[in-house]
Design an enzyme around this catalytic site. Structure first.
Site, PDB file in Angstrom:
ATOM      1  N   ASP A 253      43.598  41.917  43.433  1.00  0.00           N
ATOM      2  CA  ASP A 253      44.511  41.421  42.403  1.00  0.00           C
ATOM      3  C   ASP A 253      44.590  42.428  41.255  1.00  0.00           C
ATOM      4  OD1 ASP A 253      45.946  38.954  41.129  1.00  0.00           O
ATOM      5  OD2 ASP A 253      44.670  39.787  39.571  1.00  0.00           O
TER       6      ASP A 253
ATOM      7  N   HIS B  82      53.660  37.459  35.122  1.00  0.00           N
ATOM      8  CA  HIS B  82      52.318  37.448  34.538  1.00  0.00           C
ATOM      9  C   HIS B  82      52.176  36.350  33.471  1.00  0.00           C
ATOM     10  CE1 HIS B  82      48.734  40.346  33.720  1.00  0.00           C
ATOM     11  NE2 HIS B  82      48.364  39.092  33.585  1.00  0.00           N
TER      12      HIS B  82
ATOM     13  N   LYS C 141      51.598  42.004  39.159  1.00  0.00           N
ATOM     14  CA  LYS C 141      52.313  41.094  38.247  1.00  0.00           C
ATOM     15  C   LYS C 141      53.259  41.878  37.346  1.00  0.00           C
ATOM     16  CE  LYS C 141      47.871  38.798  38.171  1.00  0.00           C
ATOM     17  NZ  LYS C 141      46.820  39.797  37.933  1.00  0.00           N
TER      18      LYS C 141
ATOM     19  N   TYR D 120      47.263  45.805  33.285  1.00  0.00           N
ATOM     20  CA  TYR D 120      45.838  46.157  33.298  1.00  0.00           C
ATOM     21  C   TYR D 120      45.606  47.661  33.131  1.00  0.00           C
ATOM     22  CZ  TYR D 120      45.257  41.419  35.175  1.00  0.00           C
ATOM     23  OH  TYR D 120      45.295  40.067  35.381  1.00  0.00           O
TER      24      TYR D 120
HETATM   25  P1  NDP Z   1      35.741  36.882  35.885  1.00  0.00           P
HETATM   26  O1  NDP Z   1      35.619  35.428  35.628  1.00  0.00           O
HETATM   27  O2  NDP Z   1      35.990  37.364  37.240  1.00  0.00           O
HETATM   28  O3  NDP Z   1      34.431  37.564  35.273  1.00  0.00           O
HETATM   29  C1  NDP Z   1      34.262  38.934  35.241  1.00  0.00           C
HETATM   30  C2  NDP Z   1      32.947  39.218  34.502  1.00  0.00           C
HETATM   31  O4  NDP Z   1      31.849  38.703  35.259  1.00  0.00           O
HETATM   32  C3  NDP Z   1      32.678  40.698  34.318  1.00  0.00           C
HETATM   33  O5  NDP Z   1      32.011  40.868  33.089  1.00  0.00           O
HETATM   34  C4  NDP Z   1      31.739  41.022  35.476  1.00  0.00           C
HETATM   35  O6  NDP Z   1      30.944  42.134  35.150  1.00  0.00           O
HETATM   36  C5  NDP Z   1      30.942  39.755  35.574  1.00  0.00           C
HETATM   37  N1  NDP Z   1      30.444  39.459  36.925  1.00  0.00           N
HETATM   38  C6  NDP Z   1      31.048  39.654  38.106  1.00  0.00           C
HETATM   39  N2  NDP Z   1      30.311  39.166  39.112  1.00  0.00           N
HETATM   40  C7  NDP Z   1      29.189  38.664  38.561  1.00  0.00           C
HETATM   41  C8  NDP Z   1      28.053  38.034  39.098  1.00  0.00           C
HETATM   42  N3  NDP Z   1      27.931  37.813  40.409  1.00  0.00           N
HETATM   43  N4  NDP Z   1      27.052  37.666  38.233  1.00  0.00           N
HETATM   44  C9  NDP Z   1      27.169  37.897  36.911  1.00  0.00           C
HETATM   45  N5  NDP Z   1      28.253  38.472  36.340  1.00  0.00           N
HETATM   46  C10 NDP Z   1      29.252  38.855  37.164  1.00  0.00           C
HETATM   47  O7  NDP Z   1      36.836  37.426  34.843  1.00  0.00           O
HETATM   48  P2  NDP Z   1      38.304  37.949  34.810  1.00  0.00           P
HETATM   49  O8  NDP Z   1      38.890  37.418  33.556  1.00  0.00           O
HETATM   50  O9  NDP Z   1      38.295  39.415  35.032  1.00  0.00           O
HETATM   51  O10 NDP Z   1      39.062  37.225  36.009  1.00  0.00           O
HETATM   52  C11 NDP Z   1      39.093  37.710  37.326  1.00  0.00           C
HETATM   53  C12 NDP Z   1      40.421  38.347  37.667  1.00  0.00           C
HETATM   54  O11 NDP Z   1      41.482  37.409  37.590  1.00  0.00           O
HETATM   55  C13 NDP Z   1      40.874  39.453  36.703  1.00  0.00           C
HETATM   56  O12 NDP Z   1      40.122  40.618  36.846  1.00  0.00           O
HETATM   57  C14 NDP Z   1      42.326  39.557  37.048  1.00  0.00           C
HETATM   58  O13 NDP Z   1      42.500  40.287  38.238  1.00  0.00           O
HETATM   59  C15 NDP Z   1      42.695  38.081  37.233  1.00  0.00           C
HETATM   60  N6  NDP Z   1      43.231  37.471  36.007  1.00  0.00           N
HETATM   61  C16 NDP Z   1      44.551  37.078  35.988  1.00  0.00           C
HETATM   62  C17 NDP Z   1      45.111  36.557  34.853  1.00  0.00           C
HETATM   63  C18 NDP Z   1      46.545  36.166  34.830  1.00  0.00           C
HETATM   64  O14 NDP Z   1      47.087  35.954  33.726  1.00  0.00           O
HETATM   65  N7  NDP Z   1      47.198  36.043  35.947  1.00  0.00           N
HETATM   66  C19 NDP Z   1      44.324  36.362  33.628  1.00  0.00           C
HETATM   67  C20 NDP Z   1      42.940  36.736  33.765  1.00  0.00           C
HETATM   68  C21 NDP Z   1      42.430  37.247  34.916  1.00  0.00           C
HETATM   69  P3  NDP Z   1      30.751  43.411  36.146  1.00  0.00           P
HETATM   70  O15 NDP Z   1      32.116  43.990  36.384  1.00  0.00           O
HETATM   71  O16 NDP Z   1      29.866  44.305  35.369  1.00  0.00           O
HETATM   72  O17 NDP Z   1      30.100  42.867  37.382  1.00  0.00           O
HETATM   73  C1  1BO Z   2      46.729  40.496  29.135  1.00  0.00           C
HETATM   74  C2  1BO Z   2      46.483  40.210  30.544  1.00  0.00           C
HETATM   75  C3  1BO Z   2      45.658  39.000  30.753  1.00  0.00           C
HETATM   76  C4  1BO Z   2      44.915  39.035  32.034  1.00  0.00           C
HETATM   77  O1  1BO Z   2      45.709  38.861  33.140  1.00  0.00           O
END
Ligand code: NDP
Ligand code: 1BO
Ligand code: 1BO
Length: 359
Positions: A57, A123, A90, A62
């Site tokens: 994704d 998005h 997106k 991003y």
């Molecule tokens: P997540 O809920 O996936 O959390 C990510 C965080 O958790 C990072 O700090 C990561 O650190 C940490 N992490 C990952 N795996 C573990 C684990 N097993 N144990 C402990 N910590 C962990 O956050 P996101 O907000 O990034 O959401 C996921 C994805 O969803 C986004 O990356 C994006 O692709 C999508 N998204 C879409 C949105 C939209 O508007 N459509 C909005 C927000 C997100 P590290 O990398 O160091 O492991």
């Molecule tokens: C600003 C983008 C939020 C995460 O999808």
């Protein structure tokens, strides 16, 4: 909403994917790439070639699509078939006008080094002027021509540039509007209609070019992505999407990062994890799967990337599932305030305005 059983893709015992209304499948667990920065390329490569992910994704906003593209290209050079991958991107708010949709997609495809996307999402349902400030000045928020944009996205499907289209961060009100606009979404007697086309579609599968027509032209509208985790279950939207045959992908399943919510150390989550001998991350990903959503945890750490997809072959029992589904402090992590709210000049003066006062 208690739904403790993983819903496998119809007709398949393998719970690693869900069926979309278009007839395509989406892998249940994907790699998130928001805030992955320069590590996105290695993360994508590791996820695909070492951890077994087939779903990535990303988004124009991003700023990592070139890195993601490098990771994808390297994985394909290592022998992974494009057709086995599911790549979502997106369209950002500044491209949310009918005349910009195709150009935005073309740039995304170029950055990702791909000739089609599996899923292209709106998005956020907000149209911003190019280069708008965060939060935007008053004149930087523009009218959103949902119908015009959606027509262009439908055309991308017809032209084979995108296999499915969908939305993120919609409210019930906006979803309702979109369902009335969408030309390809069955709206009358949906159950009979779908049953009829399901049987018909199966029969058509023997005739490949016709099957292509039905899957790609009749049902291109299939996915919605929204914030979902035990701290923000978003039950009403999940229910509305399910009723309309729209598959939901849960984002920020671990509570996100930086200004996020630390669900990894939430007492209920850690208690369930200890009881099941799993990690909190695995419990949170598995919880999302058992609600019938695909899920896209982000990590740039090789060990955590692998950990987050070890969620098959076991399940969260009913009692623990209910405990996770009963966390009381329900609130969004990503309410859009920093990105879209202008407190003095609007048109969105607070987060509730963005969400149509629905929460
Ligand atoms: P997540 O809920 O996936 O959390 C990510 C965080 O958790 C990072 O700090 C990561 O650190 C940490 N992490 C990952 N795996 C573990 C684990 N097993 N144990 C402990 N910590 C962990 O956050 P996101 O907000 O990034 O959401 C996921 C994805 O969803 C986004 O990356 C994006 O692709 C999508 N998204 C879409 C949105 C939209 O508007 N459509 C909005 C927000 C997100 P590290 O990398 O160091 O492991
Ligand atoms: C600003 C983008 C939020 C995460 O999808
Ligand atoms: C930024 C929030 C949009 C809700 O529909």
């Amino acid at each position: 909403m208690a739904q403790a059983q993983l819903i496998p893709a119809q007709g398949q015992a393998d719970p690693r994917c869900f069926h979309l209304i278009s007839g395509h499948t989406i892998p249940s667990v994907g790699l998130g790439t928001w805030r992955s920065g320069s590590k996105a390329s290695d993360a994508v490569f590791t996820a695909i070639t070492e951890a077994g992910y087939r779903h990535v994704d990303t988004a124009a906003e991003y700023g990592v699509q070139e890195e993601v593209g490098h990771g994808l290209a390297a994985a394909m050079q290592a022998g992974i078939d494009r057709k086995d991958l599911f790549i979502t991107s997106k369209i950002w708010c500044s491209d949310l006008s009918p005349d910009r949709v195709r150009t935005a997609l073309k740039t995304t495809l170029q950055d990702l080094q791909l000739d089609y996307l599996d899923l292209y999402l709106i998005h956020w349902p907000i149209h911003l002027k190019g280069g708008a400030h965060k939060p935007p000045e008053a004149e930087e928020v523009q009218d959103f021509d949902m119908e015009g944009v959606w027509r262009e996205m439908e055309q991308l499907v017809k032209d084979g540039l995108v296999r499915d289209i969908g939305v993120c961060n919609f409210t019930l009100k906006k979803l309702d509007k979109l369902l009335r606009i969408a030309q390809t979404m069955p709206s009358v007697c949906q159950v009979c209609y779908l049953l009829f086309f399901y049987v018909f579609f199966r029969a058509l599968q023997v005739m490949k070019h016709l099957s292509y027509y039905w899957t790609n032209v009749m049902f291109p509208w299939a996915g919605a992505q929204m914030e979902m985790h035990p701290g923000w279950r978003n039950d009403k939207m999940l229910e509305a999407c399910k009723k309309n045959g729209i598959h939901v992908t849960a984002y920020s399943p671990l509570g996100s990062q930086d200004d996020g919510r630390d669900l990894i150390h939430d007492p209920t989550v850690t208690e369930v994890a200890n009881k099941l001998n799993k990690t909190p991350g695995q419990v949170l990903v598995r919880w999302a799967l058992q609600r019938g959503t695909s899920v896209i945890p982000k990590s740039t750490n090789a060990e955590r990337i692998k950990e987050n997809i070890q969620v098959f072959g076991w399940e969260i029992p009913e009692e623990e599932f209910r405990a996770l589904s009963s966390i009381r402090d329900q609130r969004r992590v990503l309410d859009g305030e920093d990105i879209f709210v202008n407190k003095t000049h609007g048109p969105y003066r607070c987060a509730a305005d963005l969400w149509d006062n629905e929460d």
